[in-house]
Design a protein around this motif. Structure first.
Motif, mmCIF file in Angstrom:
data_model
loop_
_atom_site.group_PDB
_atom_site.id
_atom_site.type_symbol
_atom_site.label_atom_id
_atom_site.label_comp_id
_atom_site.label_asym_id
_atom_site.label_seq_id
_atom_site.Cartn_x
_atom_site.Cartn_y
_atom_site.Cartn_z
ATOM 1 N N ASP A 109 0.863 -1.159 0.000
ATOM 2 C CA ASP A 109 0.000 0.000 0.000
ATOM 3 C C ASP A 109 0.914 1.227 0.000
ATOM 4 O OD1 ASP A 109 -2.692 0.641 -0.104
ATOM 5 O OD2 ASP A 109 -2.727 1.258 1.991
ATOM 6 N N LYS A 110 0.652 2.117 -0.923
ATOM 7 C CA LYS A 110 1.495 3.305 -1.100
ATOM 8 C C LYS A 110 1.777 4.017 0.228
ATOM 9 C CE LYS A 110 1.243 7.646 -3.612
ATOM 10 N NZ LYS A 110 0.646 8.317 -4.750
ATOM 11 N N GLU A 117 6.363 3.338 -3.176
ATOM 12 C CA GLU A 117 5.920 4.404 -4.081
ATOM 13 C C GLU A 117 4.471 4.241 -4.515
ATOM 14 O OE1 GLU A 117 7.589 7.060 -5.242
ATOM 15 O OE2 GLU A 117 9.686 6.598 -4.795
ATOM 16 N N LEU A 118 4.022 2.978 -4.640
ATOM 17 C CA LEU A 118 2.739 2.767 -5.304
ATOM 18 C C LEU A 118 2.005 1.564 -4.726
ATOM 19 C CD1 LEU A 118 1.222 3.910 -7.899
ATOM 20 C CD2 LEU A 118 2.117 1.912 -9.079
ATOM 21 N N THR A 119 0.704 1.690 -4.612
ATOM 22 C CA THR A 119 -0.126 0.538 -4.265
ATOM 23 C C THR A 119 -0.103 -0.417 -5.458
ATOM 24 O OG1 THR A 119 -1.581 1.859 -2.887
ATOM 25 C CG2 THR A 119 -2.493 -0.196 -3.755
ATOM 26 N N SER A 122 -2.697 -5.583 -8.130
ATOM 27 C CA SER A 122 -3.411 -5.842 -9.360
ATOM 28 C C SER A 122 -2.350 -5.761 -10.446
ATOM 29 C CB SER A 122 -4.480 -4.778 -9.566
ATOM 30 O OG SER A 122 -5.011 -4.918 -10.855
ATOM 31 N N MET B 61 1.546 12.238 -9.732
ATOM 32 C CA MET B 61 2.406 11.916 -8.581
ATOM 33 C C MET B 61 3.664 12.785 -8.599
ATOM 34 S SD MET B 61 2.073 7.774 -8.736
ATOM 35 C CE MET B 61 3.456 7.343 -7.673
ATOM 36 N N GLU B 81 -9.926 0.418 -13.399
ATOM 37 C CA GLU B 81 -9.088 0.001 -12.271
ATOM 38 C C GLU B 81 -7.950 0.990 -12.021
ATOM 39 O OE1 GLU B 81 -7.446 -3.890 -12.549
ATOM 40 O OE2 GLU B 81 -7.263 -4.045 -10.383
ATOM 41 N N LEU B 85 -7.544 2.618 -8.396
ATOM 42 C CA LEU B 85 -6.350 2.413 -7.580
ATOM 43 C C LEU B 85 -5.435 3.623 -7.561
ATOM 44 C CD1 LEU B 85 -5.258 -1.242 -8.308
ATOM 45 C CD2 LEU B 85 -5.889 -0.271 -6.115
ATOM 46 N N ASN B 86 -5.200 4.166 -8.751
ATOM 47 C CA ASN B 86 -4.221 5.260 -8.794
ATOM 48 C C ASN B 86 -4.834 6.586 -8.405
ATOM 49 O OD1 ASN B 86 -2.147 3.633 -9.613
ATOM 50 N ND2 ASN B 86 -2.536 3.939 -11.768
ATOM 51 N N GLN B 89 -7.462 6.189 -4.799
ATOM 52 C CA GLN B 89 -6.810 5.864 -3.528
ATOM 53 C C GLN B 89 -5.814 6.958 -3.142
ATOM 54 O OE1 GLN B 89 -3.595 3.255 -3.096
ATOM 55 N NE2 GLN B 89 -4.026 2.779 -0.974
ATOM 56 N N SER B 90 -5.086 7.465 -4.120
ATOM 57 C CA SER B 90 -4.050 8.459 -3.813
ATOM 58 C C SER B 90 -4.566 9.884 -3.924
ATOM 59 C CB SER B 90 -2.864 8.274 -4.753
ATOM 60 O OG SER B 90 -2.296 7.014 -4.560
#
Lengths: 275, 305
Positions: A109-110, A117-119, A122, B61, B81, B85-86, B89-90
């Protein structure tokens, strides 16, 4: 060119053994899976974190740091063990891996304070994020490099091939893809599930500069990393031929160790082999 | 609507070198001049939406303010997705610009129709969802989107050229706009159904029914205070959207009404929960689905007794 002295080689080999022990211990203790794919990563991660990457545990969010993205997120036990050795993750946090209320789970998990750095978890999307970071680096004339660590099974995902084409088209020579080519995936061998051969030619035909090494040989790995970018104006791909389950004889090259948990008797045996 | 949004965005992007715009080989005519001027910040990422959104994440980022553009199913669904996720979540500063809300691409067929996107985007934590109702809203949205923190999904529906507003408007993401007050009935619309809603109100007026009209351009975060005000003021509330009745504006408003004890008449008006089996342009398909002004007017009168 990065080369390695015989003294350093001994140090790295001993470090690799320690990290393998840490991986086995944390996965046994928590009845967690993904040991095979974690063990194939050890020499590559040790090389990266102890010789190649410009990253600093005392300043984990340094904007000028090299960026490392673990795209095969299920290999995080290896990453966590290396980050702990490097000083990014505390012993306390490591001791809570895969526990209720813990600091680390079975996919990363980021959390940049821990060097993550990144989650991920997947498959097939780390490389596209790497593209964006590399593109921004070029635009801002930054010197940092972006390393994306991919599994070979992960290359079944079509999204990678979009990203592979994009990186070459945009001449992202600050981007390095590492393929952990252990030839096994969750439910079978490469030949059984989805043949990737000729893998080197595939990457090269998309416009990447490709080198192939023994992914457990520090000398070969570091020599290759010492020549990044492999060619100016092209992204670099390091195909690392690895062995899934490396270091523990009864796990090596066996498909089931992708997600099998370590039993009591297997734990003792494994530790013995890693003495 | 899209055109005015893009014109404004281009103006802002010329001033702010932190803005990046990525397209997926569609609609790039809008940015042709910018691509010429600054090709490093305006990229055609190819017909590869998954990589486009992933790349946008990496840029964000690294501190960039990124806009991604394509037709809705390709950007909101193919790359889902990556969005989840990207971006979500962030909480990254990436704006997704989706063209063709509802049945705008009528004759292109189901591959291009977009009737589920609001529901999908609304379920994502951190994601804001805005569907501008007319040109004035679209222009101000472009301006405000630049400083929006976190992921933002902007849905462009039917390209209306006119505005329902007279004079300057007070537009804010997350704040619905009252176009006109009514007596007992209120119609809450989103996206370009605002203009249809205006016509419906005029038709109802001819029948002696003074209907309130609200532009709920932001579906998430929903302006709950405004919905509660409506619940206190009106006996009947109708929602109008060019989206599946499941999960869109109607569902969002219903959640607030029910949780606040609304006892009046409530009806969602939108695309029925099915894929169109008819072939035709947007206007034709909307009529088939009962989403033309006349049918909507009749439905409201029926429900209102």
């Amino acid at each position: 060119m990065s080369s390695i002295s015989s003294e350093e080689l001994l140090k790295f080999e001993s470090l690799a053994k320690e990290i393998r022990r840490d991986i086995v211990e944390m996965l046994y203790r928590t009845k967690s899976h993904h040991i095979g794919g974690s063990l194939s990563m050890v020499e590559l991660l040790v090389s990266l974190y102890f010789k190649v990457l410009l990253v600093h545990p005392e300043k984990p969010d340094d904007p000028e740091r090299d960026k490392f993205i673990l795209s095969k997120g299920h290999g995080c036990p290896a990453l966590f063990a290396v980050l702990a050795k490097k000083g990014f993750i505390s012993k306390e946090d490591m001791s809570t891996f895969a526990q209720d209320g813990g600091a680390l789970q079975q996919h990363p998990d980021k959390d940049i304070s821990k060097g993550i750095e990144l989650t991920s978890g997947s498959l097939g999307y780390g490389l596209s994020v790497g593209n964006g970071i590399a593109l921004a680096g070029k635009y801002d004339s930054e010197d940092y490099r972006v390393f994306v660590y991919l599994g070979d099974g992960e290359l079944n995902e079509g999204s990678n091939w979009e990203s592979i084409a994009f990186a070459a088209h945009h001449k992202l020579d600050n981007l390095v893809a590492i393929v952990d080519y252990n030839k096994l995936q969750a439910a079978g061998t490469e030949e059984e599930v989805m043949n990737l051969k000729p893998l080197k030619d595939k990457w090269a035909s998309f416009g990447w500069s490709v080198k192939e090494v023994d992914g457990h040989n520090f000398k070969e790995i570091l020599e290759a990393f010492g020549t990044i970018p492999f060619e100016k104006g092209k992204p670099s791909c390091l195909i690392a031929n690895t062995v899934k389950g490396k270091g523990i004889s009864f796990m090596e090259n066996i498909v089931k160790w992708h997600d099998k948990c370590v039993e009591d008797n297997e734990y003792e045996k494994a530790l013995k082999e890693l003495e | 609507m899209r055109k005015i949004f893009f014109e404004k965005l281009k103006k802002l992007a010329r001033e702010d070198k932190n803005i990046f715009i990525l397209g997926a080989d569609l609609g790039l005519k809008y940015f042709a001049d910018l691509k010429e001027e600054d090709p490093k910040r305006f990229l055609n990422a190819g017909i590869a939406e998954v990589n486009m959104v992933g790349t946008a994440s990496g840029l964000a980022m690294s501190g960039k303010n990124v806009y991604c553009y394509s037709i809705i199913p390709f950007i909101a669904m193919r790359a889902f997705e990556q969005i989840r996720l990207n971006l979500c979540q962030s909480n990254l500063n990436v704006k997704l610009l989706g063209a063709g809300g509802g049945l705008v691409y009528g004759l292109e067929g189901i591959t291009h129709h977009a009737i589920e996107d609001i529901a999908i985007m609304r379920a994502l934590p951190n994601m804001a969802v805005v569907a501008p109702g007319d040109v004035k809203e679209a222009e101000l949205l472009a301006e405000q989107s630049v400083n929006h923190i976190g992921p933002l999904y902007i849905r462009f529906g039917k390209d209306v050229a006119e505005s329902v507003y007279e004079g300057e408007i007070d537009f804010k993401i997350g704040k619905g706009n009252i176009i006109k007050e009514g007596d007992d009935i209120c119609l809450i619309t989103t996206g370009s159904m605002l203009c249809t809603g205006k016509v419906v109100c005029d038709l109802l007026k001819e029948k002696g029914v003074n209907t309130g009209l609200i532009s709920m351009h932001t579906i998430k975060p929903l302006d709950e205070d405004l919905v509660k005000d409506c619940a206190g003021k009106y006996k009947s509330i109708f929602t109008l959207e060019d989206h599946n009745v499941i999960g869109g504006l109607g569902s969002a408003v219903a959640e607030v009404l029910l949780e606040n004890g609304f006892k009046g008449v409530f009806k969602r008006i939108g695309v029925p929960d099915k894929y169109s089996s008819d072939i035709g342009k947007e206007g034709y398909l909307m009529e088939k689905m009962g989403l033309d002004p006349e049918s909507i007017k009749n439905l409201i009168l029926k429900y209102n007794g």
